[in-house]
Design an enzyme around this catalytic site. Structure first.
Site, PDB file in Angstrom:
ATOM      1  N   LYS A   1      -0.211   6.345  -8.874  1.00 38.00           N
ATOM      2  CA  LYS A   1       0.054   6.313  -7.441  1.00 38.00           C
ATOM      3  C   LYS A   1       1.559   6.385  -7.202  1.00 38.00           C
ATOM      4  O   LYS A   1       2.319   5.629  -7.808  1.00 38.00           O
ATOM      5  CB  LYS A   1      -0.497   5.022  -6.824  1.00 38.00           C
TER       6      LYS A   1
ATOM      7  N   LYS B   1       1.132   2.317   0.184  1.00 41.81           N
ATOM      8  CA  LYS B   1       0.708   0.904   0.224  1.00 41.81           C
ATOM      9  C   LYS B   1       1.562   0.039  -0.693  1.00 41.81           C
ATOM     10  O   LYS B   1       1.760  -1.156  -0.423  1.00 41.81           O
ATOM     11  CB  LYS B   1      -0.775   0.797  -0.110  1.00 41.81           C
TER      12      LYS B   1
ATOM     13  N   THR C   1      -3.332  -4.999  -1.599  1.00 41.57           N
ATOM     14  CA  THR C   1      -2.015  -5.079  -2.236  1.00 41.57           C
ATOM     15  C   THR C   1      -1.044  -5.938  -1.436  1.00 41.57           C
ATOM     16  O   THR C   1      -0.127  -6.524  -2.002  1.00 41.57           O
ATOM     17  CB  THR C   1      -1.434  -3.670  -2.434  1.00 41.57           C
TER      18      THR C   1
END
Length: 333
Positions: free
Chosen positions: A103, A187, A244
């Protein structure tokens, strides 16, 4: 199915353990000493201590062994190592389907993972991204988790989702690769902001506002890049953001909380011992947002704390002092 998981960090190891209930798994790591230790104690003591490997999970340090006869390759390395692993895969004679877990944006190029894949692998390789709210430790322990697997080839996404899906790992299919990747990248930056907010004891109201406005920033960037709003409001966007930003197992949230205590970033990362992707992603998001003209004030504040030595409390105050505006500005009509 014989599946090779390339990368024996926490997330790669956890997914390998989870999938071993249904498949023959080979877990690859380039660190020979780490592999030797995992083979000896049948666990990954570095990242997931006390979680034993199933019998159907084998470990190797030889990439050619991991690639041989695999029906699917799952790449579980950080974005910084992604291109190098893909180059090794590209040398294969057989175009084995690939799924990646990383990511973020690649440093310097600001490319998302699917763009790195397009640069590196021939078109004959089927490809997909797997993302969503998932702490490695919980996946490895068999606690229920839901993820999204996205591919430009929706039939491939559906078939791989079905193959990997089991009662403790629900996998939904999607054709929105961009939306899934943007959610997974942004995120982590927002989790640093949430950690700062919590570390400054700003309260639950502030955290809720931060998550909601952070989701707006994520959506603006995702739509600008061609992603879909519903994806950014789904598992790989809002779902991963909530986890998260609020979970105590979040490395990026820990970074933010320690920054709020006026700790030095280098000391924080050294103490953490794991990759906190949001630290590096913040710089690339800053560059991209400036080039694309996308307003991302929370991500910008995180960038200033990380790379311009702005004190965390001053960054928070700068956000609170912004002039009010329309809640959904910069959204396409």
């Amino acid at each position: 199915m014989k599946i090779s998981v390339l990368g024996a960090g926490a997330w790669g190891t956890a997914l390998a353990i989870s999938l071993a209930s249904r498949h023959q798994i080979i877990l690859w790591a380039r660190d020979v000493q780490q592999v030797s230790a995992m083979q000896s104690c049948r666990s990954n003591q570095r990242y997931l201590p006390e979680l034993p490997f199933p019998q159907s999970l084998q470990v190797t340090a030889e990439l050619d062994v991991a690639l041989a006869d695999a029906a699917l390759l799952i790449i579980a390395v950080p974005v910084s190592s992604f291109r190098g692993v893909l180059q090794g895969i590209a040398s294969m004679a057989v175009a084995t389907p690939v799924v990646w877990l990383c990511k973020g944006f690649e440093e310097q190029t600001s490319q998302l993972p699917h763009q790195i894949v397009a640069d590196t692998l021939p078109a004959s390789f089927l490809r997909a991204v797997l993302s969503g709210p998932s702490f490695a430790q919980e996946v490895a322990r068999g606690l229920p988790t839901a993820l999204t697997l996205a591919s430009g080839n929706i039939e491939f996404a559906q078939s791989i989702s079905q193959a990997l899906h089991h009662s403790r790992l629900r996998i939904y299919s999607s054709d929105d690769v961009v939306g899934v990747e943007v959610g997974g990248a942004i995120k982590n930056v927002l989790a640093i902001a949430a950690g700062i907010s919590d570390g400054l004891h700003m309260g639950y109201n502030a955290r809720a506002a931060l998550l909601t406005r952070g989701l707006a920033e994520m959506t603006r960037l995702g739509l600008q890049l061609g992603g879909k709003a519903e994806t950014l409001g789904g598992l790989s966007g809002a779902g991963d953001l909530i986890l998260t930003c609020t979970g105590d197992l979040s490395r990026n949230r820990q970074v933010g909380m320690l920054l709020a205590q006026k700790r030095e970033l280098a000391d924080i990362l050294n103490e953490l011992g794991h990759v906190a992707e949001g630290v590096y992603t913040a710089r690339e998001v800053h560059r991209f947002a400036q080039r694309a003209g996308v307003d991302m004030p929370i991500c910008e504040a995180v960038y200033r704390v990380l790379y311009e030595q702005m004190p965390a409390d001053k960054a928070a105050e700068s956000l609170l002092s912004r002039q009010p505006s329309n809640e959904f500005y910069q959204y396409p009509k």
